[in-house]
Design a protein around this motif. Structure first.
Motif, mmCIF file in Angstrom:
data_model
loop_
_atom_site.group_PDB
_atom_site.id
_atom_site.type_symbol
_atom_site.label_atom_id
_atom_site.label_comp_id
_atom_site.label_asym_id
_atom_site.label_seq_id
_atom_site.Cartn_x
_atom_site.Cartn_y
_atom_site.Cartn_z
ATOM 1 N N LEU A 1 -97.392 -10.296 52.879
ATOM 2 C CA LEU A 1 -98.415 -11.299 52.584
ATOM 3 C C LEU A 1 -97.802 -12.577 52.024
ATOM 4 O O LEU A 1 -98.259 -13.684 52.313
ATOM 5 N N ALA A 2 -96.753 -12.406 51.216
ATOM 6 C CA ALA A 2 -96.123 -13.546 50.563
ATOM 7 C C ALA A 2 -95.154 -14.287 51.471
ATOM 8 O O ALA A 2 -94.745 -15.405 51.160
ATOM 9 N N ASN A 3 -94.781 -13.679 52.591
ATOM 10 C CA ASN A 3 -93.776 -14.271 53.478
ATOM 11 C C ASN A 3 -94.282 -14.323 54.909
ATOM 12 O O ASN A 3 -93.927 -13.490 55.743
ATOM 13 N N PRO A 4 -95.126 -15.308 55.216
ATOM 14 C CA PRO A 4 -95.642 -15.425 56.586
ATOM 15 C C PRO A 4 -94.526 -15.786 57.558
ATOM 16 O O PRO A 4 -93.513 -16.378 57.157
ATOM 17 N N PRO A 5 -94.683 -15.433 58.821
ATOM 18 C CA PRO A 5 -93.643 -15.760 59.804
ATOM 19 C C PRO A 5 -93.535 -17.261 60.005
ATOM 20 O O PRO A 5 -94.525 -17.990 59.891
ATOM 21 N N GLU A 6 -92.328 -17.733 60.300
ATOM 22 C CA GLU A 6 -92.125 -19.161 60.527
ATOM 23 C C GLU A 6 -92.631 -19.583 61.897
ATOM 24 O O GLU A 6 -93.064 -20.713 62.093
ATOM 25 N N SER A 7 -92.589 -18.673 62.858
ATOM 26 C CA SER A 7 -93.033 -18.981 64.219
ATOM 27 C C SER A 7 -94.533 -18.788 64.351
ATOM 28 O O SER A 7 -95.113 -17.883 63.743
ATOM 29 N N MET A 8 -95.170 -19.658 65.124
ATOM 30 C CA MET A 8 -96.587 -19.521 65.422
ATOM 31 C C MET A 8 -96.791 -18.930 66.813
ATOM 32 O O MET A 8 -97.905 -18.968 67.351
ATOM 33 N N ASP A 9 -95.751 -18.362 67.381
ATOM 34 C CA ASP A 9 -95.868 -17.681 68.670
ATOM 35 C C ASP A 9 -96.803 -16.480 68.516
ATOM 36 O O ASP A 9 -96.706 -15.735 67.533
ATOM 37 N N GLU A 10 -97.697 -16.290 69.477
ATOM 38 C CA GLU A 10 -98.694 -15.228 69.350
ATOM 39 C C GLU A 10 -98.056 -13.866 69.145
ATOM 40 O O GLU A 10 -98.501 -13.072 68.303
ATOM 41 N N HIS A 11 -97.014 -13.568 69.884
ATOM 42 C CA HIS A 11 -96.369 -12.251 69.764
ATOM 43 C C HIS A 11 -95.854 -12.034 68.343
ATOM 44 O O HIS A 11 -96.035 -10.953 67.762
ATOM 45 N N VAL A 12 -95.230 -13.064 67.758
ATOM 46 C CA VAL A 12 -94.701 -12.953 66.400
ATOM 47 C C VAL A 12 -95.838 -12.756 65.400
ATOM 48 O O VAL A 12 -95.754 -11.929 64.492
ATOM 49 N N LEU A 13 -96.903 -13.520 65.556
ATOM 50 C CA LEU A 13 -98.046 -13.416 64.653
ATOM 51 C C LEU A 13 -98.705 -12.043 64.733
ATOM 52 O O LEU A 13 -99.115 -11.479 63.704
ATOM 53 N N VAL A 14 -98.814 -11.503 65.934
ATOM 54 C CA VAL A 14 -99.420 -10.184 66.098
ATOM 55 C C VAL A 14 -98.562 -9.116 65.422
ATOM 56 O O VAL A 14 -99.075 -8.247 64.693
ATOM 57 N N GLU A 15 -97.253 -9.180 65.634
ATOM 58 C CA GLU A 15 -96.368 -8.183 65.015
ATOM 59 C C GLU A 15 -96.432 -8.289 63.492
ATOM 60 O O GLU A 15 -96.409 -7.266 62.790
ATOM 61 N N HIS A 16 -96.527 -9.505 62.981
ATOM 62 C CA HIS A 16 -96.624 -9.683 61.529
ATOM 63 C C HIS A 16 -97.959 -9.144 61.014
ATOM 64 O O HIS A 16 -98.016 -8.508 59.947
ATOM 65 N N GLY A 17 -99.032 -9.366 61.762
ATOM 66 C CA GLY A 17 -100.327 -8.834 61.366
ATOM 67 C C GLY A 17 -100.337 -7.320 61.315
ATOM 68 O O GLY A 17 -100.930 -6.714 60.408
#
Length: 294
Positions: free
Chosen positions: A161-177
């Motif tokens: 939660l404290a370290n969001p991904p730097e990339s806004m690529d959908e795949h990266v965001l989904v994996e982070h979610g």
């Protein structure tokens, strides 16, 4: 979905159930869109005779954003606050509580049952403190009082939660979610991986706005310990909390119930910091029973 102008800003909302039924306002947590309230739980509450209203908090989802408003770093903010010098924040939890009341105003609703989850529980607490005459009942789900002496979140739960991904690529965001979901989720109710991935994809495609999470966190820190304020609450209150919550420990729920006069608490083993499908009917029953008592 529709929007209203409430408390001077635009807020996205939706409704479910018969408008002639008693209204129930659902308030979601930190950095979370209203769609994190599972539609199955929303429908279960509507089936129990409520007019259910969800909305995106300010600065998240499809509600108004506070672009360009800067907040201090978390550690600097905490240190200054503990020494009695809280830095300036773009908005407060009291502002967010007024947003919820503003949604009711915009919809022509005088009083409502309020259910808040996590930060939404904190917002609901302030609605009960500052706007108690507008609440028929209050249910706090895995929330806390802000007392810094209570047990803190597990490092593994707070880290994503404290370290969001730097990339806004959908795949990266989904994996982070998915990483967040696994880190804070219920150890006793693990989600089906495919269903979990689909829910995260839908959330990412609806909206991603990390800056809002940081400003909301600043509002939480700025609000401090609500324990003394909660002693003034007269709204009938139910506290629901998971015994295995890694993000907001169950002691936070117990402290909430202890602080609010007459509050009842129910805890469940295996439940973490999410709303698993297996507990939808149980939660809906608990909330409905509480409103009848109220």
């Amino acid at each position: 979905m529709p929007q209203v102008t409430a408390n001077g800003i635009t807020l996205e909302y939706d409704t479910h159930g018969d408008p002639d039924n008693p209204p129930m306002l659902l308030v979601m947590g930190l950095g979370a869109q209203m769609t994190l309230w599972p539609i199955e739980l929303v429908q279960a509450l509507a089936d129990r005779g409520f007019y259910v209203i969800r909305y995106d908090n300010r600065d998240i989802g499809l509600s108004q954003k506070f672009e360009g408003e800067k907040v201090p770093g978390v550690m600097w903010h905490v240190i200054r606050t503990r020494f009695g010098f809280p830095p300036r924040v773009p908005y407060t939890l009291s502002d967010m509580a007024a947003d919820g009341v503003g949604v009711l105003d915009a919809l022509g609703i005088d009083k409502a049952h309020v259910v808040g989850a996590s930060m939404g529980g904190m917002i609901g607490q302030l609605m009960a403190v500052e706007h108690g005459h507008r609440l028929l009942s209050f249910t706090s789900i895995f929330s806390t009082t802000g007392n810094p002496k209570l047990p803190q979140a597990d490092k593994a739960a707070i880290e994503p939660l404290a370290n969001p991904p730097e990339s806004m690529d959908e795949h990266v965001l989904v994996e982070h979610g998915i990483k967040i979901s696994n880190a804070i989720g219920s150890p006793g109710y693990r989600p089906d991986p495919e269903s979990q991935r689909q829910r995260v994809i839908e959330s990412v495609r609806r909206s991603v706005y990390p800056a809002g999470l940081h400003r909301q966190m600043a509002a939480i820190i700025n609000d401090g310990d609500r324990t003394q304020r909660l002693k003034s609450v007269t709204t009938p209150t139910l506290v629901l909390h998971g015994e295995d919550d890694p993000l907001v420990k169950v002691e936070g729920g117990r402290a909430t119930a202890d602080a609010i006069p007459g509050a009842r608490i129910k805890t469940y083993p295996g439940w973490g910091h999410d709303l698993p499908q297996e507990l939808v009917e149980t939660i809906a029953d608990d909330v409905a029973e509480h409103t009848k008592r109220a």
